[in-house]
Enzyme design. Structure first.
Site, PDB file in Angstrom:
ATOM      1  N   HIS A  29     -20.730   3.515  -5.561  1.00 23.18           N
ATOM      2  CA  HIS A  29     -20.049   2.290  -5.998  1.00 23.18           C
ATOM      3  C   HIS A  29     -21.069   1.448  -6.762  1.00 23.18           C
ATOM      4  O   HIS A  29     -22.228   1.863  -6.925  1.00 23.18           O
ATOM      5  CB  HIS A  29     -19.449   1.547  -4.798  1.00 23.18           C
ATOM      6  N   HIS A  38     -24.687   1.012  -5.468  1.00 25.66           N
ATOM      7  CA  HIS A  38     -25.617   2.108  -5.780  1.00 25.66           C
ATOM      8  C   HIS A  38     -26.032   2.034  -7.263  1.00 25.66           C
ATOM      9  O   HIS A  38     -27.196   2.262  -7.593  1.00 25.66           O
ATOM     10  CB  HIS A  38     -24.949   3.472  -5.562  1.00 25.66           C
ATOM     11  N   GLN A  91     -32.968  -0.554   7.550  1.00 24.66           N
ATOM     12  CA  GLN A  91     -33.394   0.716   6.946  1.00 24.66           C
ATOM     13  C   GLN A  91     -34.516   0.478   5.933  1.00 24.66           C
ATOM     14  O   GLN A  91     -35.516   1.208   5.895  1.00 24.66           O
ATOM     15  CB  GLN A  91     -32.193   1.382   6.268  1.00 24.66           C
ATOM     16  N   MET A 121     -20.227  -4.307  -0.714  1.00 26.44           N
ATOM     17  CA  MET A 121     -19.739  -2.967  -1.099  1.00 26.44           C
ATOM     18  C   MET A 121     -20.332  -1.922  -0.169  1.00 26.44           C
ATOM     19  O   MET A 121     -21.500  -2.008   0.220  1.00 26.44           O
ATOM     20  CB  MET A 121     -20.134  -2.655  -2.531  1.00 26.44           C
ATOM     21  N   SER A 122     -19.505  -0.949   0.194  1.00 28.07           N
ATOM     22  CA  SER A 122     -19.943   0.135   1.077  1.00 28.07           C
ATOM     23  C   SER A 122     -19.025   1.332   0.858  1.00 28.07           C
ATOM     24  O   SER A 122     -17.817   1.154   0.649  1.00 28.07           O
ATOM     25  CB  SER A 122     -19.842  -0.321   2.536  1.00 28.07           C
TER      26      SER A 122
HETATM   27  P1  AMP Z   1     -25.927   5.074   1.139  1.00 28.04           P
HETATM   28  O1  AMP Z   1     -25.390   5.991   0.110  1.00 28.04           O
HETATM   29  O2  AMP Z   1     -24.883   4.219   1.785  1.00 28.04           O
HETATM   30  O3  AMP Z   1     -26.859   5.714   2.105  1.00 28.04           O
HETATM   31  O4  AMP Z   1     -26.819   4.031   0.344  1.00 28.04           O
HETATM   32  C1  AMP Z   1     -27.775   4.436  -0.589  1.00 28.04           C
HETATM   33  C2  AMP Z   1     -28.544   3.223  -1.052  1.00 28.04           C
HETATM   34  O5  AMP Z   1     -27.629   2.282  -1.624  1.00 28.04           O
HETATM   35  C3  AMP Z   1     -29.257   2.483   0.092  1.00 28.04           C
HETATM   36  O6  AMP Z   1     -30.518   2.030  -0.383  1.00 28.04           O
HETATM   37  C4  AMP Z   1     -28.336   1.318   0.363  1.00 28.04           C
HETATM   38  O7  AMP Z   1     -28.983   0.204   0.915  1.00 28.04           O
HETATM   39  C5  AMP Z   1     -27.836   1.022  -1.038  1.00 28.04           C
HETATM   40  N1  AMP Z   1     -26.584   0.262  -1.005  1.00 28.04           N
HETATM   41  C6  AMP Z   1     -25.428   0.600  -0.387  1.00 28.04           C
HETATM   42  N2  AMP Z   1     -24.496  -0.379  -0.531  1.00 28.04           N
HETATM   43  C7  AMP Z   1     -25.095  -1.357  -1.254  1.00 28.04           C
HETATM   44  C8  AMP Z   1     -24.684  -2.641  -1.731  1.00 28.04           C
HETATM   45  N3  AMP Z   1     -23.467  -3.112  -1.492  1.00 28.04           N
HETATM   46  N4  AMP Z   1     -25.562  -3.373  -2.441  1.00 28.04           N
HETATM   47  C9  AMP Z   1     -26.822  -2.902  -2.676  1.00 28.04           C
HETATM   48  N5  AMP Z   1     -27.273  -1.707  -2.265  1.00 28.04           N
HETATM   49  C10 AMP Z   1     -26.437  -0.947  -1.566  1.00 28.04           C
END
Ligand code: AMP
Length: 289
Positions: A34, A37, A153, A184-185
């Site tokens: 999203h 990322h 993390q 966002m997630s």
């Molecule tokens: P993930 O794919 O959820 O493991 O996240 C991969 C990277 O994207 C990690 O460094 C997360 O902290 C970062 N990330 C995920 N969601 C967000 C967000 N809403 N804003 C900024 N970074 C994000």
């Protein structure tokens, strides 16, 4: 944009790039990309010559009852999002290559992994530390960009990189939010249309916390306010923690009012676990009123 699945090929590719004097920017992800990322990719693009994005749903950071199986996976859709942002390489290894059956080495970061998510997801940060160390060894010297959305993390990775003298510069980027303030997630996709508005209670409560903090409200009052604000919208609250933004340790009862403080929240709606945080006295409030 190149897609590399093989670990040795990825290692060799990065070594060749560095040999030519180019700086590598690395963005580790689990995919289901999203805008949060993609902002990390923009930063890697801005500060480096070549951008590698890893997409790997890491089994060792999921607990037995967690969502490893149902975690969204769509490499083609992710590649379509990454190409226009200037990513050069997607690294997409298989779990069996990353963790051959005889792999028995783990990494355990103490102290900062004990509270917050560490207390509710046993073994989670061991899995994170393991995969990030492996990825850093595969990519080699680089600038690695992470989001502050996963605040604990990020601190764990900074600590591990320093403690193990890994030749990687760690950059932390602000949390990217939906227009209404929801962080966002990839897991937001699990929320039903009924649940989605309820999820916004976290961003609202964190925004209230900024106002209370600027009026020097007692830290316990801030925690209580958030608790009350979340209790009706969420089915379970894993934690609401006010802590030192660097050590993640709670403030001692007799400490002076802090100039900055992390407030981090994890809570569940149905089967969906959401996390969010803000650093009071440092970050902008999640919702601009
Ligand atoms: P993930 O794919 O959820 O493991 O996240 C991969 C990277 O994207 C990690 O460094 C997360 O902290 C970062 N990330 C995920 N969601 C967000 C967000 N809403 N804003 C900024 N970074 C994000």
């Amino acid at each position: 944009m190149k897609i590399i699945h093989d670990i040795t090929e990825m290692q060799q590719f990065c070594a060749d790039v560095r040999q030519r004097g180019k700086k590598i920017g690395f963005v580790p992800t689990m995919g289901a990309l999203h805008e949060g990322h993609l902002k990390l990719v923009d930063e890697a693009r801005r500060c480096c010559d070549l951008v590698v994005v890893s997409i790997f749903v890491n089994p060792t950071q999921f607990g037995p009852q967690e969502d490893f199986e149902k975690y969204p996976r769509n490499l083609d859709a992710d590649a379509e999002k990454l190409a226009p942002r200037g990513a050069d390489v997607i690294f997409n290894p298989s779990a069996s290559d990353m963790y051959p059956k005889n792999c028995v080495t783990t990494i355990h970061v103490v102290s900062i992994t004990e509270g917050l998510c560490g207390a509710h997801r046993p073994g989670h940060f061991d899995g994170v530390a393991q995969v990030v160390t492996k990825l850093f060894n595969i990519i080699g010297p680089c600038t690695a960009v992470f989001g502050r959305k996963d605040y604990q993390q990020l601190q764990v990775i900074k600590r591990l990189t320093t403690d193990l003298n890994l030749p990687v510069k760690i950059v932390g980027m602000p949390t990217v939010r939906e227009p209404d303030g929801l962080a966002m997630s990839s897991r937001n996709a699990y929320l039903s249309p009924d649940e989605r508005p309820r999820a916004l209670a976290i961003a609202r409560a964190l925004t209230d916390a900024h106002a209370l903090f600027s009026n020097s409200a007692e830290l316990a009052t801030i925690e209580n306010h958030i608790q009350k604000a979340l209790i009706h919208s969420f089915d379970t609250i894993d934690y609401i923690t006010l802590a030192d933004a660097d050590s993640l340790a709670p403030f001692p009862a007799d400490s002076d009012y802090p100039s900055r403080a992390l407030i981090a929240v994890a809570a569940r709606i149905g089967g969906t676990r959401l996390i969010d945080n803000t650093v009071l006295g440092e970050d902008a409030p999640p919702i601009q009123r």
